[in-house]
Scaffold this motif. Sequence first.
Motif, PDB file in Angstrom:
ATOM      1  N   ARG A 168      -6.996  44.365  52.372  1.00 36.00           N
ATOM      2  CA  ARG A 168      -6.759  42.991  51.454  1.00 36.00           C
ATOM      3  C   ARG A 168      -5.321  42.898  51.732  1.00 36.00           C
ATOM      4  N   LEU A 169      -5.045  41.543  51.740  1.00 33.14           N
ATOM      5  CA  LEU A 169      -3.740  40.958  51.877  1.00 33.14           C
ATOM      6  C   LEU A 169      -3.121  40.074  50.766  1.00 33.14           C
ATOM      7  N   ARG A 170      -1.944  40.185  50.550  1.00 31.48           N
ATOM      8  CA  ARG A 170      -1.150  39.188  49.509  1.00 31.48           C
ATOM      9  C   ARG A 170       0.190  38.985  49.861  1.00 31.48           C
ATOM     10  N   VAL A 171       0.520  37.718  49.802  1.00 27.98           N
ATOM     11  CA  VAL A 171       2.038  37.463  50.361  1.00 27.98           C
ATOM     12  C   VAL A 171       2.965  36.965  49.458  1.00 27.98           C
ATOM     13  N   MET A 172       4.134  37.046  49.550  1.00 27.74           N
ATOM     14  CA  MET A 172       5.110  36.221  48.770  1.00 27.74           C
ATOM     15  C   MET A 172       6.304  35.789  49.894  1.00 27.74           C
ATOM     16  N   LEU A 173       6.841  34.505  49.577  1.00 21.43           N
ATOM     17  CA  LEU A 173       8.139  34.044  50.131  1.00 21.43           C
ATOM     18  C   LEU A 173       9.339  34.354  49.358  1.00 21.43           C
ATOM     19  N   VAL A 174      10.277  34.600  50.067  1.00 24.73           N
ATOM     20  CA  VAL A 174      11.655  34.897  49.406  1.00 24.73           C
ATOM     21  C   VAL A 174      12.833  34.008  50.043  1.00 24.73           C
ATOM     22  N   ASP A 175      13.728  33.649  49.237  1.00 25.29           N
ATOM     23  CA  ASP A 175      14.772  32.838  49.713  1.00 25.29           C
ATOM     24  C   ASP A 175      16.051  33.263  50.452  1.00 25.29           C
ATOM     25  N   ILE A 176      15.825  34.608  50.962  1.00 23.62           N
ATOM     26  CA  ILE A 176      16.827  35.340  51.562  1.00 23.62           C
ATOM     27  C   ILE A 176      16.317  35.977  52.979  1.00 23.62           C
ATOM     28  N   ASP A 177      17.320  36.102  53.739  1.00 25.63           N
ATOM     29  CA  ASP A 177      17.097  36.370  55.372  1.00 25.63           C
ATOM     30  C   ASP A 177      16.957  38.019  55.149  1.00 25.63           C
ATOM     31  N   LEU A 178      15.908  38.442  55.646  1.00 24.33           N
ATOM     32  CA  LEU A 178      15.502  39.932  55.626  1.00 24.33           C
ATOM     33  C   LEU A 178      15.152  40.278  57.166  1.00 24.33           C
ATOM     34  N   ALA A 179      15.442  41.507  57.646  1.00 27.80           N
ATOM     35  CA  ALA A 179      14.968  41.922  58.985  1.00 27.80           C
ATOM     36  C   ALA A 179      13.465  41.936  58.804  1.00 27.80           C
ATOM     37  N   PRO A 180      12.785  41.277  60.035  1.00 25.18           N
ATOM     38  CA  PRO A 180      11.519  41.321  60.274  1.00 25.18           C
ATOM     39  C   PRO A 180      11.093  42.791  60.596  1.00 25.18           C
ATOM     40  N   THR A 181      10.015  43.180  60.240  1.00 23.46           N
ATOM     41  CA  THR A 181       9.414  44.581  60.702  1.00 23.46           C
ATOM     42  C   THR A 181       8.374  44.572  61.693  1.00 23.46           C
ATOM     43  N   GLY A 182       8.121  43.512  62.384  1.00 15.04           N
ATOM     44  CA  GLY A 182       7.017  43.351  63.392  1.00 15.04           C
ATOM     45  C   GLY A 182       7.717  42.248  64.416  1.00 15.04           C
ATOM     46  N   PRO A 183       6.582  42.099  65.313  1.00 19.12           N
ATOM     47  CA  PRO A 183       5.296  42.630  65.411  1.00 19.12           C
ATOM     48  C   PRO A 183       5.409  44.042  66.108  1.00 19.12           C
ATOM     49  N   ILE A 184       4.389  44.662  66.428  1.00 15.72           N
ATOM     50  CA  ILE A 184       4.043  46.123  66.887  1.00 15.72           C
ATOM     51  C   ILE A 184       3.225  46.036  68.195  1.00 15.72           C
TER      52      ILE A 184
END
Length: 272
Positions: A168-184
Motif C-alpha cells: 500500500r502506498l502514500r505520497v507527499m510532495l516537497v518544494d525542493i529538488d531531490l535526486a530521483p531514485t528510479g525508474p528501475i
Amino acid sequence: MLEDLRVGLSQDIIAKAKEFGADLAGIARVEDLKISPSHVMGGQIPDFGGVGAKEVDGRKPGVVEWPKSAKSAIVIAIAHPPEKPELDWWVLGGKSAAGNTAGNKVLMSINKKLAEWLEHETGAQCMKLPYHVEFGGIYMKDTAVMAGLGCIGKNNILVTPEFGPRQRLRVMLVDIDLAPTGPIDFDPCVDCAMFCRSACPQKVFDAQIYTSEEYGLTQLPGRTGVYSRPLCNKQMDIDTANQQVVVVEGQEEPVKKTMFCRECELACPVGA
Ligand code: SF4
Ligand code: SF4
C-alpha cells in the motif's frame, strides 16, 4: 558537488522513511510525473467515475492539480501480505466517521513523521497528499514506478521485487529538488502465464478498451489498454454491498467493514 548533496539527501530521506516504519520508499521528480501515463490519461478517460473517484465541485474526476511549488514526490510503501488482510479492510463508523483502512493509518503516521523530520532538517515545505486525486492527490502507482519501487504489472498494479503487487502506498510532495531514485529495470510479467488476469472474477482484462492512437501513449491501463475500470468498479460495488457489521478491537460501537477484491494481487507469484 551539488548533485552529490541531492543524492545524499534522497538517500537520507529513504533511510528515515524506513526508520519510521516504511518497507519501501523512493523519490520522483514532479516534471517526470506530469508526463507519466496516468497523469496524461487522467481526465481523458470518459468513464473515470466509480468507487475510486470522488465528486468534488469544480474538479474534473481524474485530473491532478499540481501545487505550483511542488518539485519532488516522496512515495512510501508498507507490505500488504496475505496473512494481514485487515490492513486493507475499509472500516466505516466508530472513530472512522469518514472511513479508512488500518494500513492507510500506518502510512499516514509514517508520512507525518517523515514530513516533520524533513521540514526540521531542511526547511522544505512538505505537502502530505490525500488518497483521492479529486481531493488533491496524485497517481501513486506512477509515482512509485518513477521512484524506482517497481513496474506496473499486467494486472495494472504496482509490482515490486520485494512484495509483488502486495503493498500500500502514500505520497507527499516537497518544494525542493531531490535526486530521483528510479525508474528501475524490472519486469517480471514478460514471460509470466498471467495468473493475475486468470484470477479476476470480472474478466477485467479480456477486451481492448484503450489504444495508443487514441491517447498518444505506449503505456496504457493494463499495459496494453485492456484494463476495464468500470468492470473492476463493478466488483468493488459488489464488495461494498457485501459489507459486514462487526465489532473491532479498540472500538465500542460496531462498524461496517468492506473487504475489497484482491484476487489479481494474491494470484501473482512475484514476492510471494
Ligand atoms: S501474475 Fe504477476 S508477474 Fe504474472 S503477469 Fe500478473 S502481475 Fe505480472
Ligand atoms: S481487483 Fe478484482 S475485479 Fe478488480 S481487476 Fe483485480 S481481480 Fe479483477
